[in-house]
Design a protein around this motif. Structure first.
Motif: not given
Length: 222
Positions: A175, A206-207, A212-213, A215, A217-218
Motif C-alpha cells: 500500500y 480499504e483505504r 493513496r496506494p 494504482k 494495489y488492489d
C-alpha cells in the motif's frame, strides 16, 4: 457473535480477518487505534495491541496466533494450520517468522514512521528507522522469493495461516509502494495468487485516510 478489535494498518489484525474469511466465520469488527492507548481497550488487553477477539462469555483472546488456533479448534475446515504434524510445524514456523520477525525488522519501522507518526501523531518520521526497515525488507523479500519459487503456497499446496500473515504484512507495505516486485518474480507470482482469493478482496478495497496506494494495489495481476 465474535467481536474482533482491529485496525486496517495492523498486519496481525489483517491476518485474523483473512483467517476468518477463509473459514467463513463472521465477527463484529471494531476499529481500535491501539497506538492511542485507550484505557477501555487496555482493560481488555494488557498488551494494548490489536488483534483482540472477544468470545462467548466475554473472554478475550489476544494475538493473531492464539486467536487463529482457537478458531481452528472450533472450525477445522478448511484446515489452515497444516494437515499433519510436520505441516503444522512448518505453518507455525512461518507464521511466527512473518508475524514476529518480519514485523520487528520491517513492519514496525515502516508502519510506525510512515503512518502512525506522520498521520496520527503529527511527528517527524525517523529517517534512519525508515532506511533500516527498507534494507531489512529487501532481505525478507529475498526469502519470500526463495519460498515462493519452490512451493505453490508458502508451506505447500494449500493456503494456510503462514500465507495469511505473510500477505497481511506485505499488503500494508505494498500500500505504501515499498515492494519492489520486479526484483522478486517468485514473490510476485505468490502474491498474485493470494490477491486473487475472495478473502483478500475486502481488505484490498480499504483505504488509509491521507495516503493513496499505487494504482496496481488492489489488482490481482498488478
Amino acid at each position: 457473535m465474535l467481536v474482533l478489535f482491529h485496525n486496517i494498518i495492523s498486519p496481525s489484525a489483517r491476518a485474523v480477518r483473512l483467517f476468518l474469511a477463509e473459514k467463513g466465520v463472521e465477527a463484529d469488527l471494531r476499529e481500535e487505534p491501539d497506538w492511542e492507548g485507550r484505557m477501555e481497550f487496555r482493560r481488555l488487553s494488557p498488551e494494548g495491541e490489536v488483534p483482540l477477539l472477544l468470545v462467548d462469555g466475554g473472554h478475550a483472546i489476544a494475538g493473531f496466533l492464539p486467536i487463529c488456533e482457537y478458531l481452528e479448534e472450533l472450525h477445522p475446515e478448511p484446515p489452515m494450520l497444516g494437515r499433519d504434524p510436520l505441516a503444522r510445524a512448518e505453518v507455525r514456523r512461518l507464521a511466527l517468522w512473518y508475524g514476529h520477525r518480519f514485523w520487528e525488522e520491517v513492519g514496525r519501522y515502516l508502519i510506525t514512521e510512515k503512518i502512525i507518526k506522520r498521520l496520527y501523531r503529527r511527528e517527524t518520521p525517523d529517517t534512519e528507522a525508515i532506511r533500516a526497515g527498507l534494507q531489512n525488507l529487501r532481505t525478507h523479500l529475498d526469502y519470500l522469493d526463495y519460498l515462493a519459487t519452490r512451493r505453490h503456497y508458502l508451506t505447500g499446496t494449500y493456503f494456510t495461516l503462514a500465507d495469511a500473515i505473510a500477505a497481511a504484512q506485505v499488503s500494508v507495505l505494498d500500500y505504501l509502494g515499498h515492494v519492489a516486485w520486479d526484483d522478486h518474480p517468485g514473490a510476485r507470482e505468490w502474491y498474485m495468487l493470494v490477491k486473487s482469493r475472495k478473502s483478500m478482496r475486502h481488505l484490498l478495497g480499504e483505504r488509509i485516510a491521507g495516503i493513496r496506494p499505487p494504482k496496481y494495489y488492489d489488482q490481482p495481476d498488478f
